[in-house]
Enzyme design. Structure first.
Site, PDB file in Angstrom:
ATOM      1  N   ASP A  81      -7.771   4.911  -2.151  1.00  0.00           N
ATOM      2  CA  ASP A  81      -6.612   4.000  -2.124  1.00  0.00           C
ATOM      3  C   ASP A  81      -6.938   2.830  -3.034  1.00  0.00           C
ATOM      4  O   ASP A  81      -8.092   2.623  -3.424  1.00  0.00           O
ATOM      5  CB  ASP A  81      -6.363   3.515  -0.685  1.00  0.00           C
ATOM      6  CG  ASP A  81      -5.209   2.525  -0.625  1.00  0.00           C
ATOM      7  OD1 ASP A  81      -4.126   2.833  -1.145  1.00  0.00           O
ATOM      8  OD2 ASP A  81      -5.398   1.411  -0.086  1.00  0.00           O
ATOM      9  N   SER A  82      -5.919   2.030  -3.316  1.00  0.00           N
ATOM     10  CA  SER A  82      -6.123   0.841  -4.134  1.00  0.00           C
ATOM     11  C   SER A  82      -6.936  -0.229  -3.398  1.00  0.00           C
ATOM     12  O   SER A  82      -7.387  -1.179  -4.016  1.00  0.00           O
ATOM     13  CB  SER A  82      -4.764   0.268  -4.525  1.00  0.00           C
ATOM     14  OG  SER A  82      -3.999   0.022  -3.362  1.00  0.00           O
TER      15      SER A  82
ATOM     16  N   TYR B  85      -2.101  -1.896  -6.949  1.00  0.00           N
ATOM     17  CA  TYR B  85      -1.627  -0.910  -7.908  1.00  0.00           C
ATOM     18  C   TYR B  85      -0.089  -1.018  -8.030  1.00  0.00           C
ATOM     19  O   TYR B  85       0.479  -0.653  -9.047  1.00  0.00           O
ATOM     20  CB  TYR B  85      -1.949   0.516  -7.432  1.00  0.00           C
ATOM     21  CG  TYR B  85      -3.388   0.970  -7.597  1.00  0.00           C
ATOM     22  CD1 TYR B  85      -4.412   0.093  -7.948  1.00  0.00           C
ATOM     23  CD2 TYR B  85      -3.719   2.314  -7.381  1.00  0.00           C
ATOM     24  CE1 TYR B  85      -5.722   0.553  -8.077  1.00  0.00           C
ATOM     25  CE2 TYR B  85      -5.022   2.772  -7.516  1.00  0.00           C
ATOM     26  CZ  TYR B  85      -6.025   1.892  -7.865  1.00  0.00           C
ATOM     27  OH  TYR B  85      -7.307   2.358  -7.992  1.00  0.00           O
ATOM     28  N   GLY B  86       0.524  -1.496  -6.955  1.00  0.00           N
ATOM     29  CA  GLY B  86       1.984  -1.433  -6.827  1.00  0.00           C
ATOM     30  C   GLY B  86       2.766  -2.260  -7.814  1.00  0.00           C
ATOM     31  O   GLY B  86       3.973  -2.075  -7.957  1.00  0.00           O
TER      32      GLY B  86
ATOM     33  N   CYS C 194      -2.895   6.401  -1.262  1.00  0.00           N
ATOM     34  CA  CYS C 194      -2.089   5.324  -1.818  1.00  0.00           C
ATOM     35  C   CYS C 194      -0.739   5.892  -2.296  1.00  0.00           C
ATOM     36  O   CYS C 194      -0.718   6.832  -3.090  1.00  0.00           O
ATOM     37  CB  CYS C 194      -2.847   4.728  -2.997  1.00  0.00           C
ATOM     38  SG  CYS C 194      -1.979   3.437  -3.874  1.00  0.00           S
ATOM     39  N   ASN C 195       0.337   5.318  -1.803  1.00  0.00           N
ATOM     40  CA  ASN C 195       1.658   5.795  -2.219  1.00  0.00           C
ATOM     41  C   ASN C 195       1.870   5.608  -3.709  1.00  0.00           C
ATOM     42  O   ASN C 195       2.427   6.476  -4.391  1.00  0.00           O
ATOM     43  CB  ASN C 195       2.761   5.036  -1.466  1.00  0.00           C
ATOM     44  CG  ASN C 195       2.889   5.472  -0.038  1.00  0.00           C
ATOM     45  OD1 ASN C 195       3.776   6.227   0.311  1.00  0.00           O
ATOM     46  ND2 ASN C 195       1.977   5.022   0.807  1.00  0.00           N
ATOM     47  N   THR C 196       1.431   4.472  -4.242  1.00  0.00           N
ATOM     48  CA  THR C 196       1.640   4.185  -5.654  1.00  0.00           C
ATOM     49  C   THR C 196       0.860   5.182  -6.516  1.00  0.00           C
ATOM     50  O   THR C 196       1.389   5.725  -7.490  1.00  0.00           O
ATOM     51  CB  THR C 196       1.221   2.742  -5.983  1.00  0.00           C
ATOM     52  OG1 THR C 196       1.893   1.849  -5.081  1.00  0.00           O
ATOM     53  CG2 THR C 196       1.568   2.379  -7.396  1.00  0.00           C
TER      54      THR C 196
ATOM     55  N   GLU D 297      -2.167  -8.223   4.113  1.00  0.00           N
ATOM     56  CA  GLU D 297      -3.593  -8.477   3.823  1.00  0.00           C
ATOM     57  C   GLU D 297      -4.007  -9.839   4.382  1.00  0.00           C
ATOM     58  O   GLU D 297      -5.154 -10.055   4.752  1.00  0.00           O
ATOM     59  CB  GLU D 297      -3.840  -8.429   2.319  1.00  0.00           C
ATOM     60  CG  GLU D 297      -3.568  -7.056   1.748  1.00  0.00           C
ATOM     61  CD  GLU D 297      -4.770  -6.400   1.104  1.00  0.00           C
ATOM     62  OE1 GLU D 297      -5.649  -7.111   0.616  1.00  0.00           O
ATOM     63  OE2 GLU D 297      -4.808  -5.154   1.086  1.00  0.00           O
TER      64      GLU D 297
ATOM     65  N   CYS E  45       4.431   2.819   1.906  1.00  0.00           N
ATOM     66  CA  CYS E  45       3.293   2.034   1.405  1.00  0.00           C
ATOM     67  C   CYS E  45       2.269   1.968   2.526  1.00  0.00           C
ATOM     68  O   CYS E  45       2.629   1.852   3.704  1.00  0.00           O
ATOM     69  CB  CYS E  45       3.768   0.630   1.026  1.00  0.00           C
ATOM     70  SG  CYS E  45       2.436  -0.508   0.615  1.00  0.00           S
ATOM     71  N   THR E  46       0.997   2.050   2.141  1.00  0.00           N
ATOM     72  CA  THR E  46      -0.088   2.083   3.123  1.00  0.00           C
ATOM     73  C   THR E  46      -0.058   0.912   4.111  1.00  0.00           C
ATOM     74  O   THR E  46      -0.504   1.054   5.248  1.00  0.00           O
ATOM     75  CB  THR E  46      -1.438   2.020   2.382  1.00  0.00           C
ATOM     76  OG1 THR E  46      -1.367   0.986   1.390  1.00  0.00           O
ATOM     77  CG2 THR E  46      -1.767   3.339   1.738  1.00  0.00           C
ATOM     78  N   HIS E  47       0.447  -0.235   3.666  1.00  0.00           N
ATOM     79  CA  HIS E  47       0.354  -1.437   4.498  1.00  0.00           C
ATOM     80  C   HIS E  47       1.475  -1.569   5.529  1.00  0.00           C
ATOM     81  O   HIS E  47       1.342  -2.305   6.496  1.00  0.00           O
ATOM     82  CB  HIS E  47       0.379  -2.685   3.613  1.00  0.00           C
ATOM     83  CG  HIS E  47      -0.860  -2.891   2.805  1.00  0.00           C
ATOM     84  ND1 HIS E  47      -1.346  -1.932   1.949  1.00  0.00           N
ATOM     85  CD2 HIS E  47      -1.712  -3.955   2.723  1.00  0.00           C
ATOM     86  CE1 HIS E  47      -2.448  -2.392   1.373  1.00  0.00           C
ATOM     87  NE2 HIS E  47      -2.684  -3.618   1.818  1.00  0.00           N
TER      88      HIS E  47
END
Ligand code: DGL
Length: 289
Positions: A20-21, A52-53, A83-85, A161, A194-196
């Site tokens: 992932d990023s 990355y997004g 990572c989705n991006t 984050e 998105c991961t978050h």
């Protein structure tokens, strides 16, 4: 990286490689561990180059290739692009070049959304993921008649984050602004692309209302990974819990401190690896799945 663990003779004992990023992909690791507790996982979080997004798809593609090249040193039996991006930008390239199978987060998430509802589908994701049109393509491949609305939510990654709670007025204010158009669109399901975003799922659920199902890709990715590994007889036979070994391209102290919030468990090991060490090195290995 000083030493990579030697790979087991039994191919079923090889780890799953996840990248992932940054930290967010640990939300996917959480689901992988829930579905396959005996699997060893090697995780690379490219925290030095997050996000990355907001980057171009070409740049993300290069990063993704380097991330996978690093993971291949551990002789993984499967690679998960958490990572989705990175999935949106690079999955075709990774599938064409990686010597082991790669599971992305976009297609399992799209499939889970379609299976959950016959109605319209909403997507929230990073700018790059939305710009790529990857969710629209994945949904159209399964059901071309489905109406989709995607909204980029660039502020949500830094908000998560920073560790803000879901009932923080700033969080609610930002979410309300991003979700306004989607509320009018009235989807039957909203993909948290998105991961978050799973860390904001209860606030998002409250704003969208009880009639809108939420899909985060993590569980769907774990199911897809399980399906591929069991189909190739590569599931771990271990009866004890697997290990989680993490590498980060930035401050390992910060990574360790924040990792449990994303992954639901402490990593067994966190180590720094410089981005200059990720460069592509061909491996002598043939596709085994
Ligand atoms: N991991 C990214 C994703 O899922 C979010 C963070 C970033 O922008 O790098 O799209």
């Amino acid at each position: 990286v000083t030493s990579a663990p030697s790979s087991s003779q039994d191919p079923r004992g090889r780890p799953i490689g996840v990248f992932d990023s940054g930290l967010g992909g640990l939300t996917v690791v959480r689901e992988l561990c829930r579905r396959m507790p005996g699997e060893d996982i090697v995780y690379l979080g490219d925290s030095a180059r997050v996000p990355y997004g907001t980057k171009s798809l070409e740049t993300v593609r290069r990063f993704a290739r380097e991330d996978v090249a690093f993971l291949l040193r551990f002789n993984p039996k499967l690679v998960v692009a958490a990572c989705n991006t990175a999935s949106a930008a690079a999955i075709e390239m990774l599938e064409a070049t990686c010597p082991v199978e790669v599971v992305d987060v976009i297609r399992p998430g799209a499939k889970a959304a379609i299976e959950l509802t016959d109605a319209r589908i909403g997507v929230i994701a990073t700018e790059a993921t939305v710009a790529s049109g990857a969710y629209e393509r994945a949904i159209a491949a399964l059901d071309p008649s489905r109406k989709v609305m995607s909204v980029a939510c660039p502020l949500l990654v830094p908000i998560v984050e920073e560790g803000r709670s879901e009932d923080d007025p700033i969080v609610l204010h930002v979410l309300a602004d991003y979700l306004r158009g989607l509320q009018r669109f009235r989807p039957g399901v909203l993909i948290l692309g998105c991961t978050h975003y799973p860390l904001l799922s209860s606030a998002i659920g409250k704003l969208m209302g009880p009639d809108v199902g939420l899909v985060s890709s993590g569980a769907a990715v774990a199911e897809e990974s399980y399906r591929r590994l069991s189909g190739a007889d590569l599931l771990s036979q271990a009866s004890s819990p697997g290990t989680l070994r993490c590498y980060t391209t930035d401050n390992p102290g910060r990574f360790s401190a924040l990792s449990e919030r994303f992954g639901g468990r402490k990593p067994d090991h966190v180590e720094y690896v410089g981005t200059d060490e990720l460069e592509f090195r061909p491996v002598e290995s043939s596709r085994e799945m």
